[in-house]
Design an enzyme around this catalytic site. Structure first.
Site, mmCIF file in Angstrom:
data_model
loop_
_atom_site.group_PDB
_atom_site.id
_atom_site.type_symbol
_atom_site.label_atom_id
_atom_site.label_comp_id
_atom_site.label_asym_id
_atom_site.label_seq_id
_atom_site.Cartn_x
_atom_site.Cartn_y
_atom_site.Cartn_z
ATOM 1 N N SER A 172 29.187 -15.791 94.693
ATOM 2 C CA SER A 172 30.055 -16.172 93.577
ATOM 3 C C SER A 172 29.990 -17.693 93.351
ATOM 4 O O SER A 172 29.746 -18.165 92.233
ATOM 5 C CB SER A 172 31.488 -15.729 93.905
ATOM 6 O OG SER A 172 32.411 -16.345 93.065
ATOM 7 N N LYS A 195 27.456 -19.958 90.253
ATOM 8 C CA LYS A 195 27.996 -20.934 89.288
ATOM 9 C C LYS A 195 27.346 -22.304 89.474
ATOM 10 O O LYS A 195 27.048 -23.005 88.511
ATOM 11 C CB LYS A 195 29.517 -21.045 89.462
ATOM 12 C CG LYS A 195 30.240 -19.802 88.948
ATOM 13 C CD LYS A 195 31.727 -19.860 89.151
ATOM 14 C CE LYS A 195 32.133 -19.650 90.566
ATOM 15 N NZ LYS A 195 33.228 -18.790 90.867
HETATM 16 N N1 URA Z 1 35.640 -19.358 94.831
HETATM 17 C C1 URA Z 1 34.762 -18.720 94.027
HETATM 18 O O1 URA Z 1 34.293 -19.278 93.060
HETATM 19 N N2 URA Z 1 34.414 -17.467 94.340
HETATM 20 C C2 URA Z 1 34.902 -16.803 95.404
HETATM 21 O O2 URA Z 1 34.521 -15.665 95.639
HETATM 22 C C3 URA Z 1 35.821 -17.471 96.212
HETATM 23 C C4 URA Z 1 36.170 -18.762 95.909
#
Ligand code: URA
Length: 433
Positions: A183, A187
Site C-alpha cells: 500500500s 503510492k
Molecule cells: N499507510 C498506508 O498508506 N497504507 C497502509 O496499509 C498502512 C499505512
C-alpha cells in the site's frame, strides 16, 4: 482465471504469480471482482503472507491502477520522503527545505490529517494564502526554479489502494506486513521520485507497535523499492511520545520554522537531521553520514534552509514574512495550563491521546468533511524523562473554547509518571537499507 481458485491457492499458502495478482487487482479496481471475494483474499494474505516477488508484483499492479506522476521534466536528483504518521510530526516542513537548499529536488504530494494524526497540507494552510492546489505544470516549474514544492494530490494515484484500504479497514485486515508495504510503496512509486526515505514510526502511539514488526515492514518496503529500481531507505523512529513540543497546525509551523533557525526541540531536531542526512546519502550526494550531517548543520546555521522555506511560501502564495512574524497566522484566544497531578519523572506520553486532545478542540478532523481550526493546539512543556513537581505545568492548551475540559482531562490521562529517573529511548531506533 477464476477468483475463487486464487483465494484457495493463497489460503493453502501458495504464492500467486504476477499474472494472477494483476488479474485480481485489475478486477477489483474495475469492479468485476466483488468486495466479498477480495475480503476473503485479504484475510488469506493476513494469515499466509506475501513473499518478496508477490509484494513487488502487487505494488506494481496497484501502481498501474491509476496515474503516475511524471517528474522527467524536473532536472537533477529527485527525492521523496514519507512518514507512516505520527503526532507532532512536522518533519517534512523542515527536511524538504534542508535538502532542497543542498541541491536535491523534492517534489512532494502530501495529505491531509484524519483522526489523531495531522497532515502536512493542513499545517501549511495555517499560513494565509498558501496554495496547495497547484497544476502539474506549475508544480514542475516550481521544483525546477527553487528545488521544492509541497502540494496536495490532484492526480488519481493508486485507486486500487484506495479501494483496498477501505475494505481492509472494515474487514480486520489492515495489520499485514505485505499489505501495508504494498500500500505505502505503490503510492511512493507512483509519485515518481528516484530516491525514497521512509520514516517508519514505532511505539504505542504508532501504527507499528514493536521494533521487530517495524523492521519486517521496513525490509519489505526496501525490497519493493529495490525491485522497482528506486533507492529506498527506512528510518525506524520512536513514537513513544509526540514529536517535538508542538501539536496543532499553526503551532507546528512555528516549531518547524524555529527548527530551521536552529532552535528546535532536541528530539525533533535530531530526527530532521537524520532524515535529511539519509536523503543526501540515498541520493548519493555524499558518501559518509558525518559529511551529510555537517552539510545539514551548515544550511541551518547559514540560514539557507530557512530561505528555501521562505521561497516556497512565497511561490505558493503565502506571505513569506511569516518566517519572522508569526502573528501573520491567526492566533487562538486562550491559553490554559495543564497542571501535573503528581511529582516524579514523566515516563510516557500517549501520543495518540495527545493527537485526539488536539483534534477535539478543533485542530483535526474526525471525518473528511470537518473544518479545522488552524490556530489551536497543545504545547508540551514536559516530555519523557523530565522531572516534574505537583502543580507544575505539563502542557498548555491553546484554544478558542471548544471542548477544553475534555482536552484537559485527555492530556492528564496521556501522561504517565515514575518515581524513579526515566531513561529516554533514542529517536532513531534503526536504519534499514
Ligand atoms: N499507510 C498506508 O498508506 N497504507 C497502509 O496499509 C498502512 C499505512
Amino acid at each position: 482465471m477464476r477468483t475463487v481458485d486464487l483465494i484457495i491457492k493463497k489460503r493453502m499458502g501458495q504464492a500467486l504469480s504476477k499474472e494472477e495478482i494483476n488479474f485480481l487487482i485489475e478486477g477489483y479496481t474495475n469492479d468485476s471482482i466483488p468486495d466479498y471475494q477480495i475480503s476473503a483474499l485479504l484475510m488469506a494474505i493476513c494469515f499466509q503472507g506475501l513473499n518478496a516477488d508477490e509484494q513487488a508484483h502487487m505494488a506494481e499492479a496497484m501502481l498501474k491502477s491509476g496515474d503516475q506522476i511524471d517528474l522527467s521534466k524536473i532536472n537533477g536528483v529527485k527525492a521523496d520522503k514519507h512518514s507512516t504518521g505520527g503526532v507532532g510530526d512536522k518533519t517534512t516542513l523542515v527536511v524538504a527545505p534542508i535538502v532542497a537548499s543542498l541541491g536535491i529536488k523534492l517534489a512532494k504530494m502530501s495529505g491531509r490529517g484524519l483522526g489523531h494524526t495531522g497532515g502536512t497540507l493542513d499545517k501549511l494552510e495555517s499560513i494565509p494564502g498558501f496554495r496547495i492546489e497547484v497544476s502539474q505544470e506549475d508544480f514542475v516549474k516550481q521544483v525546477n526554479d527553487i528545488g521544492l514544492a509541497l502540494i496536495g494530490q490532484s492526480a488519481n494515484i493508486t485507486p486500487a489502494d484506495k479501494k483496498l484500504y477501505a475494505l481492509r479497514d472494515v474487514t480486520g485486515t489492515v495489520e499485514s506486513i505485505g499489505l501495508i508495504a504494498t500500500s505505502i510503496m505503490s503510492k511512493k512509486l507512483a509519485s515518481g521520485a528516484d530516491h525514497i526515505v521512509l520514516d517508519v514510526k514505532v511505539g504505542r502511539g504508532a501504527f507499528m507497535k514493536d521494533l521487530e514488526n517495524a523492521q519486517a515492514l521496513a525490509k519489505a518496503m526496501v525490497s519493493i523499492g529495490t525491485s522497482h529500481k528506486r533507492d529506498t531507505v527506512c528510518v525506524l523512529t520512536s513514537m513513544e511520545q509526540p514529536l517535538g513540543n508542538a501539536v496543532g497546525n499553526r503551532l507546528e509551523v512555528i516549531e518547524a520554522i524555529e527548527t530551521l533557525k536552529g532552535n528546535g526541540p532536541a528530539d525533533f531536531n535530531e530526527l530532521c537531521r537524520e532524515l535529511s542526512a539519509e536523503i543526501l546519502l540515498v541520493s548519493k550526494v555524499v558518501k559518509e553520514k558525518e559529511e551529510a550531517l555537517s552539510l545539514v548543520d551548515k544550511v541551518i546555521k547559514d540560514g539557507s534552509a530557512l530561505e528555501k522555506f521562505r521561497q516556497m511560501v512565497q511561490y505558493q502564495g503565502g506571505n513569506p514574512d511569516v518566517v519572522r512574524n508569526y502573528s501573520l497566522m491567526k492566533e487562538a484566544k486562550e491559553k490554559i495550563d495543564v497542571k501535573s497531578p503528581t511529582s516524579g519523572y514523566v515516563s510516557h506520553i500517549d501520543a495518540q491521546a495527545i493527537g485526539e486532545a488536539s483534534m477535539i478542540i478543533g485542530g483535526g478532523r474526525l471525518t473528511k468533511a470537518d473544518q479545522i481550526d488552524h490556530s489551536v493546539g497543545i504545547l508540551l512543556n514536559k516530555k519523557v524523562g523530565d522531572r516534574v513537581m505537583e502543580g507544575e505545568t505539563l502542557a498548555t492548551i491553546i484554544t478558542n473554547g471548544k471542548n477544553t475540559e475534555e482536552c484537559y482531562q485527555k492530556i492528564i490521562n496521556a501522561y504517565e509518571f515514575s518515581k524513579d529517573e526515566v531513561k529516554v529511548s533514542p529517536i532513531v531506533l534503526d536504519i534499514i537499507k
